[in-house]
Write an enzyme that holds these catalytic residues in place. Structure first.
Site, PDB file in Angstrom:
ATOM      1  N   CYS A  74       3.750   9.148  -6.779  1.00 28.42           N
ATOM      2  CA  CYS A  74       3.948   7.986  -5.922  1.00 28.42           C
ATOM      3  C   CYS A  74       3.042   7.928  -4.683  1.00 28.42           C
ATOM      4  CB  CYS A  74       5.424   7.899  -5.554  1.00 28.42           C
ATOM      5  SG  CYS A  74       5.896   6.282  -4.941  1.00 28.42           S
ATOM      6  N   HIS A 104       9.528   9.450  -9.861  1.00 28.00           N
ATOM      7  CA  HIS A 104      10.292  10.522  -9.237  1.00 28.00           C
ATOM      8  C   HIS A 104      11.405  10.866 -10.215  1.00 28.00           C
ATOM      9  CE1 HIS A 104       8.623   9.907  -5.148  1.00 28.00           C
ATOM     10  NE2 HIS A 104       8.698   8.617  -5.384  1.00 28.00           N
TER      11      HIS A 104
HETATM   12  N1  GLN Z   1       5.415   4.705   0.860  1.00 31.28           N
HETATM   13  C1  GLN Z   1       4.958   4.388  -0.453  1.00 31.28           C
HETATM   14  C2  GLN Z   1       5.502   3.063  -0.959  1.00 31.28           C
HETATM   15  O1  GLN Z   1       6.528   2.606  -0.524  1.00 31.28           O
HETATM   16  C3  GLN Z   1       5.290   5.520  -1.417  1.00 31.28           C
HETATM   17  C4  GLN Z   1       6.769   5.715  -1.633  1.00 31.28           C
HETATM   18  C5  GLN Z   1       7.119   6.892  -2.520  1.00 31.28           C
HETATM   19  O2  GLN Z   1       6.432   7.918  -2.551  1.00 31.28           O
HETATM   20  N2  GLN Z   1       8.233   6.774  -3.230  1.00 31.28           N
HETATM   21  O3  GLN Z   1       4.884   2.461  -1.809  1.00 31.28           O
END
Ligand code: GLN
Length: 243
Positions: free
Chosen positions: A91, A191
């Site tokens: 992510c 995740h």
């Molecule tokens: N901050 C990033 C987003 O919102 C990544 C979020 C995450 O790693 N789940 O896209």
């Protein structure tokens, strides 16, 4: 297998640490020595010495705080990739290997720019959230990957998607495709964490990492493990999603 987890203290959303625990367990169960190192902001480290670099997900605030340090390591990370260190990115980490990331407050963060993909912000307040299932082909290994996504970022211009979306959003709303895989790095929005419910992906990552020091190492060289609980966990998700 020598692994370095970058920014372990701030990039660990939704249990991304579990990925490290799974790699360790699956290596040790097979008698493969496993070493986990970490690399925080400002720490001197030669990342090309490792078989695997791991960078997890994080909120915009964390991404913004680490980016000067990450950019200062660009040449070293390039050297590592050229020397066959495999890279696993989740992510927020995945976003930072592309051209740029536009955070929810419209702040534009430069990425490492190793790839053409870039990440825009979505419509204010809208995020891709929920369970995800994708069908991937990892160097001939066809596998169904399950996970959980929660991101505002919309990743576009992805030349080598990891898989085709069966359920969920993926790289962006209605993207149809999820993640990035080009043989050198595997980036994904999943995740969950990713590896406990996806033992084939875990073993694939192990085999890619081991190829750094043994180019002839194959996925099929890994002794099969029982994976009883892993299969039960996967089945529970498929049942819930009715697929
Ligand atoms: N901050 C990033 C987003 O919102 C990544 C979020 C995450 O790693 N789940 O896209």
């Amino acid at each position: 297998m020598k692994v370095v987890w970058m920014y372990h203290d701030i990039m660990d959303l939704y249990g991304d640490k579990g990925n490290m625990m799974v790699l360790k367990k699956r290596c040790l169960d097979r008698g493969i020595p496993f070493e986990l190192d970490t690399c925080g902001i400002g720490e001197e480290k030669d990342l090309s010495e490792y078989d695997l670099i791991f960078l997890g997900g994080g909120a915009d605030k964390e991404q913004i705080s680490l980016i000067p340090d990450l950019l200062s390591r660009k040449e070293n990370i390039k050297k590592a990739i050229d020397e066959k260190t495999f890279v696993l990115l989740i992510c927020g980490g995945y976003q930072l290997f592309g051209q740029y990331y536009i955070a929810a407050n419209n702040e534009k963060i430069s990425g490492l720019q190793f790839y053409d993909y870039y990440t825009d912000t979505g419509k204010a307040g809208s995020r891709c959230i929920g369970n995800v299932v994708i069908d991937a082909n990892l160097d001939g290994l066809k596998t169904r990957i399950v996970g959980f996504e929660n991101h505002g970022g919309q990743t576009l211009n992805v030349t080598h998607p990891l898989g085709k979306v069966v359920k969920g959003c993926g790289n962006s709303f209605n993207a149809g495709y999820e993640g990035f895989y080009d043989g050198k790095i595997l980036g994904t929005y999943l995740h969950g964490p990713l590896l406990p419910k996806n033992p084939e992906v875990a073993d694939f990552v192990i085999s890619k990492a081991l190829q750094k020091r043994n180019p002839n190492f194959k996925y099929s060289d890994l002794k099969p493990l029982e994976d009883k609980f892993e299969k039960m966990a996967r089945e529970a998700v498929f049942k819930k999603l009715e697929i």
